[in-house]
Design a protein around this motif. Structure first.
Motif: not given
Length: 402
Positions: A77-84
């Motif tokens: 989830i943390r890694g997806s936030l930059a492109e969420a």
């Protein structure tokens, strides 16, 4: 979350932006309606992320989830936030995820350490079980107990998890070898035991035959000793097979019982007879002790002789009573002798009937010698001379005593 404009906007051409600490970035396009609806749509996506984080955190804190799996979810989830493609407080959610990641890492480390400890404990438990099995296989002679324990070890073995495959395989080989070794040693023992039981059966059959030969004996003392010796040999001999042992024992015991029952009956009859004899001798003793020796010594002496004759005819009495009875009867006899001797010493030589009797015997011996000399029979002369010399000697002693 209700103030969507605080975290995003929709421009005139429908492009949707999210606001972060690093600035705005495009998260999508909205052409289907009012801008507010577009922001609400992307805000709901953000809410879905928050819900997933809430659930992950709750499961992590409760221990219901594996910490490693939770950490993987948090990082995803943390890694997806930059492109969420969402609109919401991404920076706050990122900070929250970073904290959760730290917690998850700690819990994952603890879980890993626990797994390693459990693995070590499982390895130690299986190793201890193997060592116990090897000791039982090498040393134990309690075959049933050891066999039952090996089964328990196997059952316990199956419940232990977490040992690496290589170590588990090596330990299993040792356990299987120990169990097989125990089985072989137990088999050899019972084969030897069967042979010993056959030999024991032969020995005990011989003991039974000997006991059955003795069961009709009336030599009570010797036979009782022989049967007791046979019993000692029986106890010292190994046991035969269970069924044979029982049958032989019944025969052996029956032979012993028959002899000792007959002996008991004989001894009981003898005891009854001796008790009757005891009552008879007690009555005779009472009669002897009641004799008036002082007033009638000769009468007392004559009556005592009658009592003594009946005494000997009365037979044996119990051993514990015999000595006392004999001692009391001797006391009466001694008293009679003493009184008679005293009376005899008071009698003159001329009036003493005993001396008169002895003089008559000397005269008769002189006459017998004269007849032998007249016949010229050397053997008779020698015998007559010896008899005369003996009677003269007794007469002389009696006259001196008087």
């Amino acid at each position: 979350m209700s103030d969507w404009t605080a975290f995003g906007r929709v421009d005139e051409d429908g492009t949707v932006y999210v606001k972060t600490a690093e600035g705005e970035r495009v998260v999508g396009s909205w052409q289907a309606g009012a801008p507010e609806e577009g922001l609400a749509h992307f805000a709901r996506r953000f809410a879905d992320l928050v819900t997933e984080v809430d659930l992950t955190e709750a499961r992590l804190n409760s221990g219901a989830a594996d910490a490693g799996h939770s950490l993987t979810t948090i990082r995803r989830i943390r890694g997806s936030l930059a492109e969420a493609h969402v609109v919401g407080d991404i920076d706050a959610l990122a900070a929250r995820l970073d904290k959760l990641a730290t917690v998850a890492e700690e819990k994952a480390g603890e879980a890993k350490a626990a797994r390693e400890a459990a693995r070590g404990e499982a390895l130690a438990r299986k190793t201890a079980l193997v060592e116990e099995a090897e000791k039982l296989a090498a040393e134990s002679t309690g075959w049933k107990t050891a066999g039952d324990r090996l089964k328990e070890i196997l059952d316990e073995w199956k419940t232990i998890r977490g040992v690496d495959k290589k170590s588990d395989g090596e330990l299993w080989k040792r356990f299987a070898a120990a169990r097989d070794g125990f089985t072989r040693r137990r088999g050899a023992h019972f084969a030897s035991l069967d042979q010993q039981r056959k030999q024991a059966q032969t020995v005990k059959e011989e003991l039974v035959a000997e006991a059955e030969k003795l069961k009709d004996s009336t030599d009570w003392g010797v036979t009782a000793g022989q049967l007791k010796d046979l019993m000692a040999q029986w106890k010292a001999a190994p046991r035969a097979a269970k069924e044979a042992e029982q049958k032989l024992w019944e025969r052996f015991r029956a032979a012993q019982d028959e002899f000792f029952t007959r002996r008991s009956e004989v001894f009981s009859a003898r005891d009854n007879e001796q008790r009757a004899n005891l009552e008879r001798k007690q009555a005779l003793l009472a009669e002897a002790e009641a004799l008036d020796v002082d007033s009638d010594p000769k009468g007392a002496q004559a009556k005592l002789r009658e009592i003594q004759a009946q005494w000997h005819e009365a037979g044996r009495v119990p051993r514990e009573a015999a000595a006392g009875l004999e001692r009391r009867l001797r006391a009466v006899d001694d008293k009679v002798r003493e009184v008679m001797d005293s009376a005899w010493r008071r009698t003159s030589k001329e009036d003493n009937p005993l001396l008169a009797q002895m003089r008559a015997q000397v005269a008769e011996a002189e006459d017998r010698l004269a007849r032998a000399q007249a016949a010229g029979d050397a053997r008779r002369i020698k015998e007559a001379e010896q008899a005369l010399a003996s009677k003269r000697q007794f007469l002389q002693l009696a006259e001196q005593a008087g």
